[in-house]
Design a protein around this motif. Structure first.
Motif: not given
Length: 264
Positions: A112-132
């Motif tokens: 969608g309109k989210s910037s950047g790109k996924i490059d690791s599972e750790a990053q993905l999990r950290a993003d989810v926690r940041a949103a929470w």
């Protein structure tokens, strides 16, 4: 063995090594199917739905939609699947309005309109926690429900272990990404996988209320995944949606009624 055969063997080895290296380095293309949206795109899901930007590590920002009502009973924090974007996922706002719950849904990096790109599972999990962490303080004392669908189920399960919501709902979940790899890419060695996304490991540590929903005709992620996950978390309720496959669950009344039961 002739020199020609040796050259052929060496060439085949190089080709195989190159193919494995490509899978190792570029496997995000096999796991994630984002559909970007233009920066000027405007969502139209009602005046009570706000577009939110969540800053995350590395200077990226996650695009999210937040249905906010005057006196909600609580919050549904929804982690969607591996394809599309919020325009195609945020389609059940009316259901949550009627249930009296606010709904928050984010797009992962590159979606969608989210910037950047996924490059690791750790990053993905950290993003989810940041949103929470950014959204949930305003729901202190209210019911908080984490929902994960397909790709989002492993993320939802791990987040639930960390933050202890009142309810966890997993829709079309998988045991581990390696199990799906064996199913859909049986010739690839599993050691290549950089995204273990292990739902089963998280559920072993989840003691709270759990609802598992799965289409009986799901061929992408067979319903046996949910059945085995329930064995790991026996307090969980499993509902198999008759006639449903992977992408059409929301069109079945049995699915909607099951979700409604955990939104008192």
């Amino acid at each position: 063995m002739t020199a020609w055969m040796l050259r052929m063997g060496f060439g085949m080895t190089l080709l195989l090594a190159a193919a494995l290296l490509w899978v190792w380095l570029r496997q995000e293309r096999m796991l994630f199917y984002p559909v970007p949206l233009a920066a000027e795109h405007r969502f139209d899901f009602g005046a009570d739905v706000q577009e939110v930007q969540i800053p995350v590590a590395g200077g990226a920002k996650l695009s999210a939609l937040h249905l906010r009502q005057d006196t909600p009973k609580g919050l549904v924090f929804y982690l969607h699947g591996n394809a599309g974007n919020l325009q195609s996922w945020f389609v059940t706002a009316d259901f949550y309005r009627r249930a009296g719950y606010d709904l928050f849904m984010l797009d992962y990096r590159g979606y969608g309109k989210s910037s950047g790109k996924i490059d690791s599972e750790a990053q993905l999990r950290a993003d989810v926690r940041a949103a929470w962490d950014a959204i949930t303080p305003r729901y202190e004392g209210k019911r908080r429900v984490i929902v994960g669908r397909s790709l989002g189920t492993a993320l939802a399960a791990e987040l639930s272990v960390q933050v202890k919501p009142d309810q966890l709902v997993l829709i079309s979940p998988y045991l581990r990404m390696v199990d799906l790899m064996r199913q859909h890419f049986p010739l690839l060695p599993t050691w290549l996988l950089r995204y273990p996304l292990d739902t089963a490991a998280s559920l072993r540590h989840w003691q709270g209320p759990l609802l598992l929903l799965h289409g009986e005709r799901d061929e992408l992620i067979p319903a046996t995944h949910s059945e085995q996950l329930q064995m790991l978390a026996p307090q969980g309720q499993l509902t198999l949606i008759r006639g449903a496959s992977h992408n059409d669950l929301q069109s079945f009344d049995q699915y909607l009624q099951s979700v409604k039961q955990v939104l008192p």
